[in-house]
Design a protein around this motif. Structure first.
Motif, PDB file in Angstrom:
ATOM      1  N   ASP A 140       1.462  -7.293 -58.666  1.00  0.00           N
ATOM      2  CA  ASP A 140       1.768  -7.756 -57.317  1.00  0.00           C
ATOM      3  C   ASP A 140       2.662  -8.980 -57.274  1.00  0.00           C
TER       4      ASP A 140
ATOM      5  N   GLN B 116      -1.941   5.696 -53.284  1.00  0.00           N
ATOM      6  CA  GLN B 116      -1.899   4.232 -53.354  1.00  0.00           C
ATOM      7  C   GLN B 116      -1.795   3.789 -54.813  1.00  0.00           C
ATOM      8  N   PRO B 117      -0.934   2.805 -55.106  1.00  0.00           N
ATOM      9  CA  PRO B 117      -0.933   2.271 -56.476  1.00  0.00           C
ATOM     10  C   PRO B 117      -2.253   1.566 -56.759  1.00  0.00           C
ATOM     11  N   PRO B 118      -2.621   1.453 -58.013  1.00  0.00           N
ATOM     12  CA  PRO B 118      -3.864   0.769 -58.362  1.00  0.00           C
ATOM     13  C   PRO B 118      -3.866  -0.680 -57.859  1.00  0.00           C
TER      14      PRO B 118
ATOM     15  N   PHE C 212       2.159   7.440 -62.638  1.00  0.00           N
ATOM     16  CA  PHE C 212       2.402   6.015 -62.513  1.00  0.00           C
ATOM     17  C   PHE C 212       2.658   5.490 -63.920  1.00  0.00           C
TER      18      PHE C 212
ATOM     19  N   GLY D 210      -3.740  -4.454 -57.284  1.00  0.00           N
ATOM     20  CA  GLY D 210      -2.999  -5.505 -57.970  1.00  0.00           C
ATOM     21  C   GLY D 210      -1.625  -5.089 -58.458  1.00  0.00           C
ATOM     22  N   MET D 211      -1.260  -3.836 -58.155  1.00  0.00           N
ATOM     23  CA  MET D 211       0.039  -3.339 -58.602  1.00  0.00           C
ATOM     24  C   MET D 211       0.887  -2.982 -57.384  1.00  0.00           C
ATOM     25  N   ARG D 212       2.184  -3.121 -57.547  1.00  0.00           N
ATOM     26  CA  ARG D 212       3.065  -2.606 -56.509  1.00  0.00           C
ATOM     27  C   ARG D 212       4.183  -1.785 -57.164  1.00  0.00           C
ATOM     28  N   ILE D 213       4.747  -0.905 -56.363  1.00  0.00           N
ATOM     29  CA  ILE D 213       5.785  -0.005 -56.868  1.00  0.00           C
ATOM     30  C   ILE D 213       7.080  -0.776 -57.028  1.00  0.00           C
TER      31      ILE D 213
ATOM     32  N   ARG E  35       7.143   3.575 -61.135  1.00  0.00           N
ATOM     33  CA  ARG E  35       6.997   2.404 -62.007  1.00  0.00           C
ATOM     34  C   ARG E  35       6.305   1.274 -61.263  1.00  0.00           C
ATOM     35  N   LEU E  36       5.305   0.713 -61.926  1.00  0.00           N
ATOM     36  CA  LEU E  36       4.483  -0.312 -61.290  1.00  0.00           C
ATOM     37  C   LEU E  36       4.630  -1.656 -61.996  1.00  0.00           C
ATOM     38  N   VAL E  37       4.593  -2.709 -61.191  1.00  0.00           N
ATOM     39  CA  VAL E  37       4.544  -4.066 -61.733  1.00  0.00           C
ATOM     40  C   VAL E  37       3.406  -4.808 -61.030  1.00  0.00           C
TER      41      VAL E  37
END
Lengths: 143, 143
Positions: B140, A121-123, B98, A125-128, B136-138
Motif C-alpha cells: 500500500d 480484491q487484492p490482499p 496476482f 495491505g496490497m494495491r495493484i 502486479r501488486l505492491v
DNA sequence: CTGTGTGCAAACTCTTTGCATAAGT
DNA sequence: ACTTATGCAAAGAGTTTGCACACAG
C-alpha cells in the motif's frame, strides 16, 4: 570560445537532460535508436546489435545499464513476458501485447481496446501497481 | 514371486503411468510434493529444497528435467511472470494470478472471475493459444 | 536384459558488478 | 576540477546438456 565539445541541444539531448541523465555519447546514440522510429520492443542484445550495425561501439554492459537507467527514468517499460530474456518497450503508456511464441515477437494492443473485469480484491495491505495482459499466439496450424 | 521391487499402484504411480512417464523414485517423490497439497507455484530451486527438507536426494538437474517432463505431459503449467526465474503451477486449469513483486509470490485468481474484453483480432495466420493476466501488486505504502 | 532415467559436472545464456579510465559540466 | 559514466572482464544466477552408471519393465 573555450568550449571543447559542448553538446548541441537536440531533442534527444533535451529529453535526456530533463530525465536527469547526462547526455553522453552512448546514451544519446541509444536514445536515438530507441525513440527514433516509433514504438519498439527491444532486448539488450538486439539494441547492442543495432549499435554495431550503425558502425558505432557501446559495450553490452553499458547497454544493460542504460536500459535500466532509462527504465528508472520512465522512458522505457520493462516487460517480463518471455521468461528467459528481458524486453524493453518504448511505449510507456497503458497497453498490452500479443506475443508470438515461436518468434519471440511482440505486438502492441492499444490500451483503450482491452478491458479486464471481475478482478477480486487484492490482499490486505496490497494495491495493484499494474495489470499485464499477454495474449500468446501460435500459428493457425500448430497444436 | 520373482519380482524384486514392483512398484505399488498408488494414485501417484498411476498418474505418472497414464501420463506416459515411468514412475521412478525421483518422479514419484516430486509428484507427491507437487500434487500432494493443493495448488502450488514452485520454482525448481524451491522444489529441490523441499526434497532435501524431506531428507531425500534428487539432483537439481533431475528436478529441472522432471518439471519439464511434467509440463510436457500436461501435469504442470509453466508461468513466465518473473522474467528471471521460471515458476511452475500445479493448477493447469484456466486461471490467472496476482504477483507480489517484492516477494516473488504468486496467488491464484480463479478463471471464472476474470473476463477480458475488447481483444483485437490476432494477426493473419495466428490463433490465440492462451491469455495470461498478471495483476502486479505492491505494498500500500510503496510508490 | 534393454532401454529409459538419473546424477554429476561442465557448459551456456543472460545479466550484473568492481574498478580503473574517460568524458560531461 | 569534480563527478558521473563507460568499458572491460570477471562473477553471478538460472538453466541445460553430455555421458557413464543405475534402475524399471
Amino acid at each position: 570560445m573555450e568550449n571543447e565539445a559542448e553538446l548541441t541541444a537536440t531533442p534527444t539531448v533535451e529529453r535526456l537532460r530533463s530525465a536527469g541523465l547526462r547526455p553522453t555519447r552512448q546514451r544519446v546514440l541509444l536514445a536515438e535508436l530507441l525513440f527514433g522510429k516509433g514504438d519498439r520492443h527491444v532486448s539488450a542484445e538486439m539494441l547492442h546489435g543495432e549499435v554495431l550495425d550503425v558502425g558505432e561501439q557501446v559495450s553490452l554492459a553499458t547497454v544493460y545499464n542504460t536500459l535500466h537507467q532509462f527504465t528508472d527514468a520512465g522512458l522505457l517499460r520493462e516487460l517480463a513476458i518471455d521468461g528467459s530474456k528481458a524486453y524493453f518497450d518504448t511505449n510507456v503508456s497503458n497497453h498490452n501485447h500479443f506475443f508470438i511464441e515461436d518468434r519471440g515477437e511482440l505486438i502492441d494492443i492499444h490500451g483503450e481496446n482491452i478491458r479486464v473485469d471481475g478482478l477480486p480484491q487484492p490482499p490486505e495491505g496490497m494495491r495493484i501497481s499494474h495489470i499485464d495482459v499477454v495474449v500468446r499466439l501460435v500459428p493457425d496450424n500448430k497444436k
